[in-house]
Design a protein around this motif. Structure first.
Motif, PDB file in Angstrom:
ATOM      1  N   GLN A 167       0.811  -1.215   0.000  1.00 17.94           N
ATOM      2  CA  GLN A 167       0.000   0.000   0.000  1.00 17.94           C
ATOM      3  C   GLN A 167       0.845   1.265   0.000  1.00 17.94           C
ATOM      4  O   GLN A 167       0.301   2.371   0.035  1.00 17.94           O
TER       5      GLN A 167
ATOM      6  N   LEU B 284     -12.184  -3.312   9.506  1.00 21.62           N
ATOM      7  CA  LEU B 284     -11.070  -2.374   9.598  1.00 21.62           C
ATOM      8  C   LEU B 284      -9.959  -2.670   8.599  1.00 21.62           C
ATOM      9  O   LEU B 284      -9.545  -1.781   7.845  1.00 21.62           O
ATOM     10  N   TRP B 285      -9.474  -3.915   8.566  1.00 18.90           N
ATOM     11  CA  TRP B 285      -8.366  -4.222   7.657  1.00 18.90           C
ATOM     12  C   TRP B 285      -8.813  -4.130   6.203  1.00 18.90           C
ATOM     13  O   TRP B 285      -8.129  -3.539   5.362  1.00 18.90           O
TER      14      TRP B 285
ATOM     15  N   THR C 238     -11.030  -2.343   4.881  1.00 13.11           N
ATOM     16  CA  THR C 238     -11.348  -0.974   4.465  1.00 13.11           C
ATOM     17  C   THR C 238     -10.200   0.003   4.691  1.00 13.11           C
ATOM     18  O   THR C 238     -10.351   1.193   4.420  1.00 13.11           O
ATOM     19  N   SER C 239      -9.058  -0.473   5.180  1.00 14.66           N
ATOM     20  CA  SER C 239      -7.973   0.439   5.557  1.00 14.66           C
ATOM     21  C   SER C 239      -7.276   1.070   4.358  1.00 14.66           C
ATOM     22  O   SER C 239      -6.775   2.195   4.440  1.00 14.66           O
TER      23      SER C 239
ATOM     24  N   SER D 192      -4.202   3.838   4.187  1.00 13.14           N
ATOM     25  CA  SER D 192      -4.122   4.638   5.407  1.00 13.14           C
ATOM     26  C   SER D 192      -3.215   3.946   6.423  1.00 13.14           C
ATOM     27  O   SER D 192      -3.574   2.898   6.979  1.00 13.14           O
ATOM     28  N   GLU D 193      -2.060   4.546   6.687  1.00 11.52           N
ATOM     29  CA  GLU D 193      -1.143   3.953   7.647  1.00 11.52           C
ATOM     30  C   GLU D 193      -1.742   3.932   9.040  1.00 11.52           C
ATOM     31  O   GLU D 193      -1.517   2.991   9.816  1.00 11.52           O
TER      32      GLU D 193
ATOM     33  N   ALA E 187      -4.934   3.570   9.826  1.00  8.65           N
ATOM     34  CA  ALA E 187      -5.909   2.480   9.906  1.00  8.65           C
ATOM     35  C   ALA E 187      -5.213   1.123   9.976  1.00  8.65           C
ATOM     36  O   ALA E 187      -5.640   0.239  10.728  1.00  8.65           O
ATOM     37  N   ILE E 188      -4.147   0.949   9.190  1.00  7.98           N
ATOM     38  CA  ILE E 188      -3.407  -0.319   9.213  1.00  7.98           C
ATOM     39  C   ILE E 188      -2.788  -0.543  10.582  1.00  7.98           C
ATOM     40  O   ILE E 188      -2.825  -1.647  11.138  1.00  7.98           O
TER      41      ILE E 188
ATOM     42  N   PHE F  72      -5.452  -1.466  13.104  1.00  7.01           N
ATOM     43  CA  PHE F  72      -5.850  -2.869  12.964  1.00  7.01           C
ATOM     44  C   PHE F  72      -4.801  -3.786  13.571  1.00  7.01           C
ATOM     45  O   PHE F  72      -5.133  -4.766  14.248  1.00  7.01           O
TER      46      PHE F  72
END
Length: 414
Positions: A253, A305-306, A308-309, A312-313, A315-316, A319
């Protein structure tokens, strides 16, 4: 079970728990604490630094070799290397468990060193790790009953601790002194921990000389044990997919590699309380009850969460920490669930059999996940969906086992 017994269970959750244990062991005979018992827990903690600590480091190892030594290989090819480690860690439990039952624990705890060759990591590392993990878990079962989940959870925090220390050593030492010497430093730490485990671990119950070093497939005729083995198989299949691929996903990503490698340490930081606290709760509300909750929660966070992350650092990272916490029970409570449905003198062999069968799950789950990435052209969406579906299957298996073994009433602490 008579109607009066069922009514007593419904009116007193603790009474229900005690009756369920009556078919297995007299729980009043266990120390469940004291200096000697907690020293054994510390010895088990030391034994799990080399075994589970390295297993929890596969994420950063996989991402490192994917971008360095084995950059020309596919995720599927690399996945077999780390699947082998988990496979040999679990499959030899069928031999190590009965040896533990029949002999002194020090005959099975073997200090280990792990070197830079990845094939050696997979085979030799997995074999020696099994000689530490299996007796460490079984020894705790000799000293704890009412507080067995808590004691096992505390010992299993070693896996999270190793999963923090080892990735940081690789991350910061490998660029300076080389990958080989970084792995050797990890090996020296494992050696010290193994020596301490040899010194501190001891059995309490008499040796079971009838133990045989084989997979006890006849035990699967016991319905509760067979269903427990299925549930453990499924959760072991699911848990190591995020552990292994979270750093690779972040690199895909566009996250800076140094930050991506640190995700493995953050995941394991979340796993430390995630292995101790569920044990504390499970001793009060039931091992299978807590496994149902944690498995369902892991599946939910994978999808919500994972998946849809995106790139986005934040969000990752969120998670990684959250999943680390909720997935901890998959390591710390599965041995306790096995102990719930067997006699303590058979615990080594039964747990060895279950984890030997589950070794196939660990062996194939990581390469299958890698094959999904390859088939998707390098994208990770299919892998994430696969991981979430696997966790949901584990939840349903634990739920089924709990209902079959203890009924529908959630007031029974099972």
């Amino acid at each position: 079970m008579t109607g009066q017994q069922e009514l007593a269970q419904q009116s007193s959750p603790e009474a229900g728990r005690l009756e369920l244990f009556d078919d297995v062991d007299d729980i009043e005979d266990y120390p469940d604490g004291g200096g000697e018992a907690w020293t054994v827990v510390f010895g088990a903690w030391c034994a799990m630094i080399p075994s589970m600590g390295l297993l929890n480091t596969v994420g950063v190892l996989q991402a490192w070799v994917w971008t360095h030594q084995l950059r020309d290989y596919t995720e599927f090819d690399i996945g077999w290397i780390f699947g082998l480690y988990g496979f040999f860690l679990y499959v030899t439990g069928a031999q190590v468990g009965p040896i533990f039952d029949a002999h002194d624990v020090r005959l099975t705890i073997v200090p280990s060193e792990y070197y830079q060759f990845l094939l050696t990591f997979g085979v030799l590392g997995g074999l020696s790790a099994s000689c530490q993990f299996t007796p460490a878990i079984a020894t705790i079962g000799h000293w704890f009953s009412k507080r067995r989940a808590l004691a096992t959870g505390i010992a299993c925090t070693a896996g999270g601790t190793g999963g923090i220390i080892f990735p940081l050593i690789i991350l910061y030492a490998a660029p300076v002194i080389g990958y080989g010497w970084a792995i050797r430093i990890v090996g020296f730490i494992c050696l010290i921990a193994g020596v301490l485990a040899c010194w501190l671990l001891r059995k309490r119950l008499p040796h079971n000389k009838k133990a045989g070093a084989s997979i006890d497939l006849k035990a699967l005729k016991d319905r509760n044990y067979a269903l427990t083995t299925l549930a453990v198989w499924l959760v072991e299949f699911a848990v190591f997919i995020p552990y292994t691929y979270i750093s690779s996903y972040a690199i895909y990503q566009g996250v800076e590699p140094q930050h991506a490698y640190r995700l493995s340490a953050l995941l394991n930081a979340g796993a430390i309380p995630g292995r101790a606290l569920p044990g504390y709760v499970a001793d009060r509300f039931g091992y299978f009850n807590v496994m149902c909750i944690t498995s369902f929660t892991c599946a939910t966070f994978i999808f919500a969460l994972w998946l849809t992350s995106g790139a986005s650092e934040a969000a990752i990272t969120a998670f990684a920490v959250i999943f680390g916490f909720w997935s901890g029970a998959a390591i710390s409570l599965t041995p306790v669930c096995i102990g719930q449905v067997c006699k303590t003198e058979d615990y080594g062999k039964r747990s060895g059999t279950t984890f030997s069968i589950s070794s196939l799950a660990v062996l194939v789950s990581i390469p299958i996940a890698g094959a999904i990435v390859n088939a998707s052209g390098g994208a990770f969406t299919g892998l994430i969906v696969f991981a979430g579906a696997s966790y949901m299957a584990a939840f349903l298996a634990f739920l089924l086992t709990r209902i079959v073994a203890a009924g529908w009433s959630w007031r029974i602490q099972f």
